[in-house]
Design a protein around this motif. Sequence first.
Motif, PDB file in Angstrom:
ATOM      1  N   ALA A  73      27.707  12.633 -13.261  1.00 35.54           N
ATOM      2  CA  ALA A  73      27.650  12.280 -11.843  1.00 35.54           C
ATOM      3  C   ALA A  73      26.437  12.874 -11.134  1.00 35.54           C
ATOM      4  CB  ALA A  73      28.937  12.730 -11.146  1.00 35.54           C
ATOM      5  N   ARG A  74      26.167  14.148 -11.368  1.00 33.22           N
ATOM      6  CA  ARG A  74      25.051  14.779 -10.655  1.00 33.22           C
ATOM      7  C   ARG A  74      23.723  14.148 -11.055  1.00 33.22           C
ATOM      8  NH1 ARG A  74      22.833  15.976  -6.378  1.00 33.22           N
ATOM      9  NH2 ARG A  74      21.792  17.991  -6.103  1.00 33.22           N
ATOM     10  N   THR A  75      23.585  13.800 -12.331  1.00 35.14           N
ATOM     11  CA  THR A  75      22.355  13.156 -12.773  1.00 35.14           C
ATOM     12  C   THR A  75      22.224  11.761 -12.175  1.00 35.14           C
ATOM     13  OG1 THR A  75      22.406  14.409 -14.829  1.00 35.14           O
ATOM     14  CG2 THR A  75      21.041  12.437 -14.803  1.00 35.14           C
ATOM     15  N   LEU A  76      23.331  11.039 -12.065  1.00 34.79           N
ATOM     16  CA  LEU A  76      23.285   9.736 -11.424  1.00 34.79           C
ATOM     17  C   LEU A  76      22.884   9.863  -9.959  1.00 34.79           C
ATOM     18  CD1 LEU A  76      26.461   8.178 -13.069  1.00 34.79           C
ATOM     19  CD2 LEU A  76      24.083   7.538 -13.518  1.00 34.79           C
ATOM     20  N   ARG A  80      19.649   8.164  -8.318  1.00 33.85           N
ATOM     21  CA  ARG A  80      19.691   7.407  -7.066  1.00 33.85           C
ATOM     22  C   ARG A  80      18.588   7.884  -6.132  1.00 33.85           C
ATOM     23  NH1 ARG A  80      24.796   7.502  -2.946  1.00 33.85           N
ATOM     24  NH2 ARG A  80      24.246   9.707  -2.977  1.00 33.85           N
ATOM     25  N   THR A  81      18.379   9.196  -6.067  1.00 30.15           N
ATOM     26  CA  THR A  81      17.292   9.743  -5.261  1.00 30.15           C
ATOM     27  C   THR A  81      15.949   9.169  -5.701  1.00 30.15           C
ATOM     28  OG1 THR A  81      18.488  11.809  -4.838  1.00 30.15           O
ATOM     29  CG2 THR A  81      16.092  11.877  -4.612  1.00 30.15           C
ATOM     30  N   LEU A  82      15.779   9.013  -7.014  1.00 32.86           N
ATOM     31  CA  LEU A  82      14.516   8.489  -7.549  1.00 32.86           C
ATOM     32  C   LEU A  82      14.417   6.971  -7.433  1.00 32.86           C
ATOM     33  CD1 LEU A  82      14.164  10.672 -10.786  1.00 32.86           C
ATOM     34  CD2 LEU A  82      13.124  11.053  -8.534  1.00 32.86           C
ATOM     35  N   ASP A  86      20.727   2.214  -9.819  1.00 34.69           N
ATOM     36  CA  ASP A  86      21.359   0.896  -9.922  1.00 34.69           C
ATOM     37  C   ASP A  86      21.013   0.219 -11.240  1.00 34.69           C
ATOM     38  OD1 ASP A  86      22.552   1.223  -7.483  1.00 34.69           O
ATOM     39  OD2 ASP A  86      21.116  -0.009  -6.369  1.00 34.69           O
ATOM     40  N   ARG A  87      19.785   0.370 -11.676  1.00 32.99           N
ATOM     41  CA  ARG A  87      19.389  -0.250 -12.951  1.00 32.99           C
ATOM     42  C   ARG A  87      20.091   0.431 -14.122  1.00 32.99           C
ATOM     43  NH1 ARG A  87      13.238  -1.219 -15.277  1.00 32.99           N
ATOM     44  NH2 ARG A  87      13.892  -2.114 -17.275  1.00 32.99           N
ATOM     45  N   VAL A  88      20.213   1.752 -14.060  1.00 35.24           N
ATOM     46  CA  VAL A  88      20.928   2.475 -15.110  1.00 35.24           C
ATOM     47  C   VAL A  88      22.381   2.027 -15.165  1.00 35.24           C
ATOM     48  CG1 VAL A  88      21.801   4.751 -15.778  1.00 35.24           C
ATOM     49  CG2 VAL A  88      19.407   4.486 -15.121  1.00 35.24           C
ATOM     50  N   LEU A  89      23.019   1.919 -14.003  1.00 39.70           N
ATOM     51  CA  LEU A  89      24.416   1.502 -13.956  1.00 39.70           C
ATOM     52  C   LEU A  89      24.578   0.078 -14.469  1.00 39.70           C
ATOM     53  CD1 LEU A  89      25.442   2.960 -10.490  1.00 39.70           C
ATOM     54  CD2 LEU A  89      26.081   3.848 -12.733  1.00 39.70           C
ATOM     55  N   ALA A  90      23.617  -0.785 -14.174  1.00 44.56           N
ATOM     56  CA  ALA A  90      23.711  -2.181 -14.613  1.00 44.56           C
ATOM     57  C   ALA A  90      23.638  -2.294 -16.129  1.00 44.56           C
ATOM     58  CB  ALA A  90      22.598  -2.999 -13.961  1.00 44.56           C
ATOM     59  N   ARG A 116      36.025  13.484  -5.951  1.00 45.59           N
ATOM     60  CA  ARG A 116      36.199  12.793  -4.675  1.00 45.59           C
ATOM     61  C   ARG A 116      34.958  12.804  -3.794  1.00 45.59           C
ATOM     62  NH1 ARG A 116      40.403   9.867  -6.121  1.00 45.59           N
ATOM     63  NH2 ARG A 116      42.278  11.087  -6.622  1.00 45.59           N
ATOM     64  N   ASP A 117      33.949  13.570  -4.141  1.00 46.43           N
ATOM     65  CA  ASP A 117      32.831  13.741  -3.204  1.00 46.43           C
ATOM     66  C   ASP A 117      31.514  13.248  -3.790  1.00 46.43           C
ATOM     67  OD1 ASP A 117      32.465  15.672  -5.114  1.00 46.43           O
ATOM     68  OD2 ASP A 117      31.906  17.256  -3.713  1.00 46.43           O
ATOM     69  N   THR A 118      31.581  12.180  -4.567  1.00 51.21           N
ATOM     70  CA  THR A 118      30.381  11.613  -5.154  1.00 51.21           C
ATOM     71  C   THR A 118      30.534  10.102  -5.246  1.00 51.21           C
ATOM     72  OG1 THR A 118      28.921  11.606  -7.106  1.00 51.21           O
ATOM     73  CG2 THR A 118      31.287  11.945  -7.501  1.00 51.21           C
ATOM     74  N   ALA A 119      29.413   9.419  -5.253  1.00 49.13           N
ATOM     75  CA  ALA A 119      29.431   7.964  -5.439  1.00 49.13           C
ATOM     76  C   ALA A 119      29.679   7.594  -6.895  1.00 49.13           C
ATOM     77  CB  ALA A 119      28.099   7.371  -4.972  1.00 49.13           C
TER      78      ALA A 119
END
Length: 569
Positions: A73-76, A80-82, A86-90, A116-119
Motif C-alpha cells: 500500500a505505501r509503495t502504491l 500515485r505521487t509519481l 493507475d498504470r500499475v494497478l491496470a 482503513r486509511d489508504t486508497a
Amino acid sequence: MTTSCLADTLEPKRANAPLFLGGVMQRTQVLIVGAGPTGLALAAQLNRFGVTARVIDKHAGVLEATKSAALHARTLEHLRTLGVADRVLAEGQRVDILQLRTGHRDRVAVDFRTLRDTAYPHMTDIPQARTEHILIDHLADAGIVVERNTACTRVEQNADAVTVTVTTPEGRTDTIEADWLIGCDGAHSTVREQLGIAFAGEAYADDWVLCDAVVDWPLPRNEMTFSADADGICGVFPLPGERRYRLAYTQNRAADGTLVEPSLADAQQALRRTAVTGTVRSVDEFWTFRLAHKQAVRYRSGRVFLAGDAAHVHTPFGGQGLNLGVGDAMNLGWKLASVVTGLSPRSLLDTYQPERHRIARAVVTFTHRGATAMLLRDDPRRHLRDAVMTLLQHTPLAQRGLARRFSQLGQSYRRTPHIPGRGSSLAAGDRLPDPLLFDGLTNRSVRLHDLLAPDACTLLLTTTADTDPLDASLAALCRRWHGALAGTVLTTRWGAAVRRGAADAVPAILDRGRQAARLYGPGTMAYLVRPDQHLAYVGRPDAARIEECLGSIHTAPALPFSGATAEKA
C-alpha cells in the motif's frame, strides 16, 4: 578517495554542463547509478521538483529475470505521487490476503482489507520488470533516458564534487563529475564498495529458487500463500495473466545433500509443501540465488548516498524489498531536490540516515525473524511457533497490526531528533493517514493526501469548533512562506467551513462524516506535513514552533516570524 563524511558547507550552485564528447569531463548535478525500481523512482521524484538526474546502468536493458513482484500500500501511494499508480494497478493482480501456512495448515491470514486509511487496502502483484518499464516510460516522457551499458568502476570525492569513472557502451573509459551521487546499484554495489562502507550481516544456509509458472491452483486469486513444512518453504504468488503464478521455494536437496537442479518435477515437489492440491503446468525459466540479511553501516559518505539493495538486503518474507527501496528513494528525493534548487539548507540531507537506516533495520530484523520461524523444519520450537500464529489469527488487533507492518503504512520517523510533537493518536514522524472524505463544500469525495501541496509542505489545521482555526499568526506564517508552505483547514462544522470557503487562499474541507477522526483533538490541532506525507510537527497551532520546524526543512524567508504579528486572517 575521500570516504569520510564532509562538514556542512555552503552548497555551490551549478547548472548541468553539456554531455561529454571525448576528452572533456562531463558535468551533472545528480548522478544515479542503477536503474532498478529504486533508482528509477528516485529520478522520477527528483524530476517532480525540477531536478533532472542522469541515470546510468551497467545492463543492456531491463532484466526480465524473476525478481520482486509484490507492491504494498505505501509503495502504491508513492507511485500515485509519481503519477504511475493507475498504470500499475491496470496491469497488476490485486491481492487482498497473505496466508501463512505451517505444517500443512492455515495459521495466519493477513487481510489487507482491514487497512482503513489508504486508497490501496491490498497488495498488487506485478513482475518487477513491468514496474521498471512503467517508470522508464514515465521518465522518457520527461526527457530522461537511462544510459545503458554504462558501468561505474571508480568513485572519488572532495568537498565540492564527486568524480565517477565509467565504462561506456563503446568500451571507452569516461569521467563524470557530479554534485551528488546515489548508489542504487544493488546488493553487490560498486558505489558502496568504493566508499569502503561495510555491509554487515550474514548469508542464509538455504539456496532459493524463483520461477514464473502456469499453475492449476485451487485457492482464490486474491490470496498469496507462504507455506513451510519439514522440507522448507514454498511461496505461491498470483501474477497477472490466466493461471500465472510466481513460485519461490527453498531449493531441494538430494539424499547426499547436494542441491537438486530445478526442473518442472522439482517445482511440483516443492509445491507439495503447501499441502494444497495444485499442478505446475509449465515454467518460463528458473533462477537460483542465495539470500542474506545485511545492511550498510551507514547510508552516506559526504556527497554520496546509498539506497535500495545497495543499502539493505533481506529475505522475501512478506515481499518487503522493492517497497523498502522505493521508500528510500521518496525520502531522499524531495530532500535532495530541495537542496539542489536552493530551497533548503544542506543540513536537511543529514536526516536521511537516521530516518531510513532505522526503518530498514526494523524490516531486516522482522523479515529475518519471520523467515527463520518458517524454516524451523523439525526444530521442537515449531510447536510454539504454530501456537503463537494461531493466537495471532484469533486476535483482530494483532492481525491489523501485521497488515500495517507488511503494508509499510506503519513506518514512522518518530524519535528522530529533528521531529518534535505529538497529538491525539499521531506523533511527528508518522505518515499522515489518507482517509476518503466527503467534502460537504464541493459535494464530492476526496482523499486527504490529494489535498496536500504536491511539491511543498502543507499546514493542515483540524477543528470541531465553529471558530476559524487560522488565526492571524498562522495566516501570516502561510503568507511569509508562500511557495514553501500551503495551508488547508479540515473542519466538522459547516459554519466554519462556509466562512472560509473552498476557494480561499487557505481553503476549508467540510468533513461532516468525521472520516478524519484520528486528526481531531480537543480544540484546534496543527499538522505540518512534509512532501513525502510524513508529519514534521504535531501539536497545538503555535506559529513560532511550526516555523521553527519549517525552518529545519526550508531556507528561511527574508522576514522570519517575530512572535508579535497582529495581521488579520
